[in-house]
Scaffold this motif. Sequence first.
Motif, PDB file in Angstrom:
ATOM      1  N   ALA A   1     -58.826  27.639  34.515  1.00 57.32           N
ATOM      2  CA  ALA A   1     -59.590  28.892  34.465  1.00 57.32           C
ATOM      3  C   ALA A   1     -58.966  29.858  33.457  1.00 57.32           C
ATOM      4  O   ALA A   1     -59.664  30.476  32.654  1.00 57.32           O
ATOM      5  CB  ALA A   1     -59.652  29.526  35.850  1.00 57.32           C
TER       6      ALA A   1
ATOM      7  N   GLU B   1     -40.295  42.326  27.276  1.00 60.99           N
ATOM      8  CA  GLU B   1     -41.098  42.040  28.471  1.00 60.99           C
ATOM      9  C   GLU B   1     -40.340  42.558  29.698  1.00 60.99           C
ATOM     10  O   GLU B   1     -39.179  42.900  29.603  1.00 60.99           O
ATOM     11  CB  GLU B   1     -41.348  40.536  28.623  1.00 60.99           C
ATOM     12  CG  GLU B   1     -42.794  40.103  28.403  1.00 60.99           C
ATOM     13  CD  GLU B   1     -43.834  40.872  29.205  1.00 60.99           C
ATOM     14  OE1 GLU B   1     -43.499  41.526  30.214  1.00 60.99           O
ATOM     15  OE2 GLU B   1     -44.997  40.830  28.811  1.00 60.99           O
TER      16      GLU B   1
ATOM     17  N   PHE C   1     -46.428  29.016  34.579  1.00 63.67           N
ATOM     18  CA  PHE C   1     -47.089  29.904  35.551  1.00 63.67           C
ATOM     19  C   PHE C   1     -47.793  29.102  36.645  1.00 63.67           C
ATOM     20  O   PHE C   1     -48.214  29.671  37.646  1.00 63.67           O
ATOM     21  CB  PHE C   1     -48.107  30.834  34.875  1.00 63.67           C
ATOM     22  CG  PHE C   1     -47.527  31.784  33.858  1.00 63.67           C
ATOM     23  CD1 PHE C   1     -46.160  31.957  33.704  1.00 63.67           C
ATOM     24  CD2 PHE C   1     -48.372  32.529  33.037  1.00 63.67           C
ATOM     25  CE1 PHE C   1     -45.635  32.836  32.751  1.00 63.67           C
ATOM     26  CE2 PHE C   1     -47.854  33.412  32.092  1.00 63.67           C
ATOM     27  CZ  PHE C   1     -46.495  33.562  31.941  1.00 63.67           C
TER      28      PHE C   1
ATOM     29  N   THR D   1     -45.055  34.521  42.011  1.00 61.36           N
ATOM     30  CA  THR D   1     -44.970  35.578  41.002  1.00 61.36           C
ATOM     31  C   THR D   1     -44.058  36.745  41.369  1.00 61.36           C
ATOM     32  O   THR D   1     -43.392  37.309  40.507  1.00 61.36           O
ATOM     33  CB  THR D   1     -46.390  36.094  40.672  1.00 61.36           C
ATOM     34  OG1 THR D   1     -47.251  34.980  40.486  1.00 61.36           O
ATOM     35  CG2 THR D   1     -46.391  36.945  39.432  1.00 61.36           C
TER      36      THR D   1
ATOM     37  N   PHE E   1     -49.940  42.365  29.993  1.00 59.42           N
ATOM     38  CA  PHE E   1     -49.578  41.842  31.313  1.00 59.42           C
ATOM     39  C   PHE E   1     -48.947  42.970  32.132  1.00 59.42           C
ATOM     40  O   PHE E   1     -49.330  43.201  33.261  1.00 59.42           O
ATOM     41  CB  PHE E   1     -48.561  40.694  31.198  1.00 59.42           C
ATOM     42  CG  PHE E   1     -49.157  39.353  30.904  1.00 59.42           C
ATOM     43  CD1 PHE E   1     -49.805  38.641  31.895  1.00 59.42           C
ATOM     44  CD2 PHE E   1     -49.067  38.798  29.642  1.00 59.42           C
ATOM     45  CE1 PHE E   1     -50.358  37.400  31.640  1.00 59.42           C
ATOM     46  CE2 PHE E   1     -49.609  37.557  29.364  1.00 59.42           C
ATOM     47  CZ  PHE E   1     -50.253  36.854  30.368  1.00 59.42           C
TER      48      PHE E   1
ATOM     49  N   PHE F   1     -53.474  27.719  34.863  1.00 60.58           N
ATOM     50  CA  PHE F   1     -53.047  27.729  33.468  1.00 60.58           C
ATOM     51  C   PHE F   1     -53.065  26.343  32.817  1.00 60.58           C
ATOM     52  O   PHE F   1     -52.377  26.101  31.836  1.00 60.58           O
ATOM     53  CB  PHE F   1     -51.686  28.417  33.336  1.00 60.58           C
ATOM     54  CG  PHE F   1     -51.795  29.889  33.657  1.00 60.58           C
ATOM     55  CD1 PHE F   1     -52.238  30.782  32.694  1.00 60.58           C
ATOM     56  CD2 PHE F   1     -51.524  30.362  34.936  1.00 60.58           C
ATOM     57  CE1 PHE F   1     -52.393  32.131  32.991  1.00 60.58           C
ATOM     58  CE2 PHE F   1     -51.673  31.713  35.234  1.00 60.58           C
ATOM     59  CZ  PHE F   1     -52.109  32.603  34.260  1.00 60.58           C
TER      60      PHE F   1
ATOM     61  N   PHE G   1     -65.842  40.779  32.973  1.00 64.62           N
ATOM     62  CA  PHE G   1     -64.843  39.926  33.592  1.00 64.62           C
ATOM     63  C   PHE G   1     -63.478  40.596  33.485  1.00 64.62           C
ATOM     64  O   PHE G   1     -63.080  41.027  32.410  1.00 64.62           O
ATOM     65  CB  PHE G   1     -64.814  38.564  32.881  1.00 64.62           C
ATOM     66  CG  PHE G   1     -63.954  37.558  33.579  1.00 64.62           C
ATOM     67  CD1 PHE G   1     -64.495  36.700  34.514  1.00 64.62           C
ATOM     68  CD2 PHE G   1     -62.599  37.488  33.313  1.00 64.62           C
ATOM     69  CE1 PHE G   1     -63.704  35.766  35.175  1.00 64.62           C
ATOM     70  CE2 PHE G   1     -61.784  36.566  33.969  1.00 64.62           C
ATOM     71  CZ  PHE G   1     -62.351  35.712  34.901  1.00 64.62           C
TER      72      PHE G   1
ATOM     73  N   TRP H   1     -48.785  36.006  44.933  1.00 66.62           N
ATOM     74  CA  TRP H   1     -49.480  35.345  43.816  1.00 66.62           C
ATOM     75  C   TRP H   1     -50.839  36.006  43.725  1.00 66.62           C
ATOM     76  O   TRP H   1     -51.531  36.122  44.750  1.00 66.62           O
ATOM     77  CB  TRP H   1     -49.616  33.849  44.100  1.00 66.62           C
ATOM     78  CG  TRP H   1     -50.198  33.038  42.989  1.00 66.62           C
ATOM     79  CD1 TRP H   1     -49.646  32.822  41.762  1.00 66.62           C
ATOM     80  CD2 TRP H   1     -51.438  32.314  43.014  1.00 66.62           C
ATOM     81  NE1 TRP H   1     -50.466  32.017  41.021  1.00 66.62           N
ATOM     82  CE2 TRP H   1     -51.573  31.688  41.753  1.00 66.62           C
ATOM     83  CE3 TRP H   1     -52.453  32.140  43.965  1.00 66.62           C
ATOM     84  CZ2 TRP H   1     -52.676  30.896  41.427  1.00 66.62           C
ATOM     85  CZ3 TRP H   1     -53.542  31.351  43.643  1.00 66.62           C
ATOM     86  CH2 TRP H   1     -53.644  30.722  42.384  1.00 66.62           C
ATOM     87  N   GLU H   2     -51.230  36.464  42.548  1.00 68.29           N
ATOM     88  CA  GLU H   2     -52.323  37.432  42.476  1.00 68.29           C
ATOM     89  C   GLU H   2     -53.703  36.921  42.855  1.00 68.29           C
ATOM     90  O   GLU H   2     -54.596  37.725  43.082  1.00 68.29           O
ATOM     91  CB  GLU H   2     -52.392  38.049  41.084  1.00 68.29           C
ATOM     92  CG  GLU H   2     -52.840  37.108  39.977  1.00 68.29           C
ATOM     93  CD  GLU H   2     -52.444  37.684  38.620  1.00 68.29           C
ATOM     94  OE1 GLU H   2     -51.245  37.823  38.389  1.00 68.29           O
ATOM     95  OE2 GLU H   2     -53.330  38.013  37.839  1.00 68.29           O
TER      96      GLU H   2
ATOM     97  N   HIS I   1     -53.373  41.742  35.524  1.00 69.50           N
ATOM     98  CA  HIS I   1     -52.209  41.194  36.211  1.00 69.50           C
ATOM     99  C   HIS I   1     -51.389  42.308  36.862  1.00 69.50           C
ATOM    100  O   HIS I   1     -50.732  42.083  37.877  1.00 69.50           O
ATOM    101  CB  HIS I   1     -51.386  40.437  35.169  1.00 69.50           C
ATOM    102  CG  HIS I   1     -50.061  39.945  35.620  1.00 69.50           C
ATOM    103  ND1 HIS I   1     -49.922  38.862  36.471  1.00 69.50           N
ATOM    104  CD2 HIS I   1     -48.799  40.373  35.363  1.00 69.50           C
ATOM    105  CE1 HIS I   1     -48.627  38.650  36.695  1.00 69.50           C
ATOM    106  NE2 HIS I   1     -47.925  39.561  36.043  1.00 69.50           N
TER     107      HIS I   1
HETATM  108  O1  3ON Z   1     -60.205  32.719  36.786  1.00 65.49           O
HETATM  109  C1  3ON Z   1     -59.792  34.025  36.757  1.00 65.49           C
HETATM  110  C2  3ON Z   1     -58.778  34.301  35.705  1.00 65.49           C
HETATM  111  C3  3ON Z   1     -57.403  34.108  36.113  1.00 65.49           C
HETATM  112  C4  3ON Z   1     -56.460  33.947  34.982  1.00 65.49           C
HETATM  113  C5  3ON Z   1     -59.398  34.526  38.086  1.00 65.49           C
HETATM  114  C6  3ON Z   1     -58.013  34.193  38.551  1.00 65.49           C
HETATM  115  C7  3ON Z   1     -57.659  35.321  39.463  1.00 65.49           C
HETATM  116  C8  3ON Z   1     -58.019  32.874  39.299  1.00 65.49           C
HETATM  117  C9  3ON Z   1     -57.021  34.108  37.456  1.00 65.49           C
HETATM  118  C10 3ON Z   1     -55.640  33.918  37.876  1.00 65.49           C
HETATM  119  C11 3ON Z   1     -54.577  34.561  37.438  1.00 65.49           C
HETATM  120  C12 3ON Z   1     -53.219  34.233  37.830  1.00 65.49           C
HETATM  121  C13 3ON Z   1     -52.979  33.318  38.960  1.00 65.49           C
HETATM  122  C14 3ON Z   1     -52.211  34.765  37.127  1.00 65.49           C
HETATM  123  C15 3ON Z   1     -50.815  34.469  37.317  1.00 65.49           C
HETATM  124  C16 3ON Z   1     -49.881  34.912  36.445  1.00 65.49           C
HETATM  125  C17 3ON Z   1     -48.480  34.537  36.520  1.00 65.49           C
HETATM  126  C18 3ON Z   1     -48.055  33.562  37.530  1.00 65.49           C
HETATM  127  C19 3ON Z   1     -47.536  35.035  35.684  1.00 65.49           C
HETATM  128  C20 3ON Z   1     -47.652  35.972  34.573  1.00 65.49           C
HETATM  129  C21 3ON Z   1     -46.563  36.246  33.806  1.00 65.49           C
HETATM  130  C22 3ON Z   1     -46.597  37.111  32.660  1.00 65.49           C
HETATM  131  C23 3ON Z   1     -45.613  37.204  31.695  1.00 65.49           C
HETATM  132  C24 3ON Z   1     -45.797  38.151  30.566  1.00 65.49           C
HETATM  133  C25 3ON Z   1     -44.432  36.404  31.746  1.00 65.49           C
HETATM  134  C26 3ON Z   1     -43.512  36.364  30.770  1.00 65.49           C
HETATM  135  C27 3ON Z   1     -42.462  35.368  30.802  1.00 65.49           C
HETATM  136  C28 3ON Z   1     -41.469  35.264  29.875  1.00 65.49           C
HETATM  137  C29 3ON Z   1     -41.308  36.233  28.790  1.00 65.49           C
HETATM  138  C30 3ON Z   1     -40.520  34.110  29.892  1.00 65.49           C
HETATM  139  O2  3ON Z   1     -39.657  34.076  30.936  1.00 65.49           O
END
Ligand code: 3ON
Length: 488
Positions: free
Chosen positions: A267, A370, A69, A135, A303, A112, A233, A148-149, A237
């Motif tokens: 984080a 998923e 991620f 993302t 998610f 991450f 907090f 990207w969130e 997602h």
């Molecule tokens: O510090 C805080 C907490 C946090 C986690 C605030 C924040 C906004 C900076 C933050 C950031 C979150 C981010 C950037 C989340 C990005 C998520 C991402 C790139 C992907 C999520 C994917 C989810 C899943 C379930 C993917 C599954 C993948 C597979 C099954 C394999 O291919």
Amino acid sequence: TPTQLNQTSSTSLSYSLDEWRKGYRSLQDEHEYWIDEIEGQIPAELQGTLFRNGPGLLDVNGQRIHHPFDGDGMICAFTFQDGRAHFRNRFVQTQGYLEEQEAGKILYRGVFGTQKLGGWLANLLDFRLKNIANTNVIYWGDKLLALWEAAEPHRLDPSTLETLGLDDLDGVLQPGSAFAAHPRVDPNCALDDGNACLVNFAIKPGLSTTITIYELDVSGKVVRQHSHAVPGFGFMHDFAITPNYCIFFQAPVSFNPLPYLLGLKGAGQSLNVQTDRPSQAIIIPRHGDAPVQTIPVEAGFIFHHANAFEQDGKLCVDSICYAELPAVGPNEDYLTVKFDRLAPGQLWRFEFDLTTQQVHPQLVEPRCCEFPVVHPDRVGRPNRYTYMGAAHAPTGNAPLQAILKLDWQTDDRLLWSAAPHGFVSEPIFVPRPDSTAEDEGWLLTLVFDGQQERSKLVILNASDLQEVAQLKLKHHIPYGLHGNFTSH
Ligand code: 3ON
Ligand code: FE
């Protein structure tokens, strides 16, 4: 070939861990070509472009990132024209990508767990976020946006995928503000004369969390915007919409900032989901001044939501739930995960009675799944079918190797499996032009073949999950996240 789901579970693995791992190798090169290795036939009525996003680099000049991620966003575009298909991939030229490629090393910490070389001292008190644009990608209002969130979208040229820069939605987003990676398109919005509108959100976490909702009309203009503070907090997602509501599930996460501040953890690695406590379903009216409702619900960590709808005075939300938030600890390697030690994602339905604030949760599908999707015209409305990436085996946690179709009316399931060598990505439903049935159309999924070490785009008939065509690429595409199809 698709199978009706009544097979017994097998004890041997449906995949090789070595082959699975090969899908997490960087793709350095940018390609553009007409796909010439095709099995089956591309339907002539399939016209438009599938845009997909995901981490393209799993390392920076040999320095491995800690979690996929955290990987730099790379866009793939499959353009279908009169039975032919053109492929193109390009990295989003984010500021961080350009700087790191120039420097030849990791310059930013990742959410991450990716850290700069040099141990905790080198990472101490570095709170800069690298907007990795990895993302999702969507074409809306004449703009192609990589999402990207935790930061602003990047705008790309839809035909060349060239990066045009950060996009502030015509002055609406302040510099540094977020715009989530999970927009939902309401196909028929009463406030926009029955036209479609795009609904998205932004999360500003802290001791209290602010959720901002944005609604964009077909021209891309932000026509509605409102913010709400919720206690605690929030790491949310995705969300779900209906004609009247935006629905979020806020898991009971505690954030311990110390290891993050000290440069020991990312984080996201400093989040702890307290699975012994309920989540809060946050139900925000999309318009009018009815109050926000907050309803406690046992849901684990979510998610992704499949869909939501209002029917017979109830609000239904379908979501993929995890008993625990899957994380890769500082001394762990995501490539050596023990799948069977992690909780699988499973599809649940939550039925809310908004007058009594009661909720009835129900496990619908125990198979690990998923990336759920529905027909675009059913977003926010009752849907008969839900499609998902799924494990090959009916129980246990495993990589996604299959596409599962669930029929809510008959309770039937159909499964198309790419096992043992294939690993699937999010299926994208494309309706057949002028179709009437909800499952008349195609599912497009990118499949990584771990034996050939190449990827292919598979087109399935959504009604029976029969293969229509396989479009073989000349190279692999690392496992991706989300995308969208546009017929423009
Ligand atoms: O510090 C805080 C907490 C946090 C986690 C605030 C924040 C906004 C900076 C933050 C950031 C979150 C981010 C950037 C989340 C990005 C998520 C991402 C790139 C992907 C999520 C994917 C989810 C899943 C379930 C993917 C599954 C993948 C597979 C099954 C394999 O291919
Ligand atoms: Fe997502």
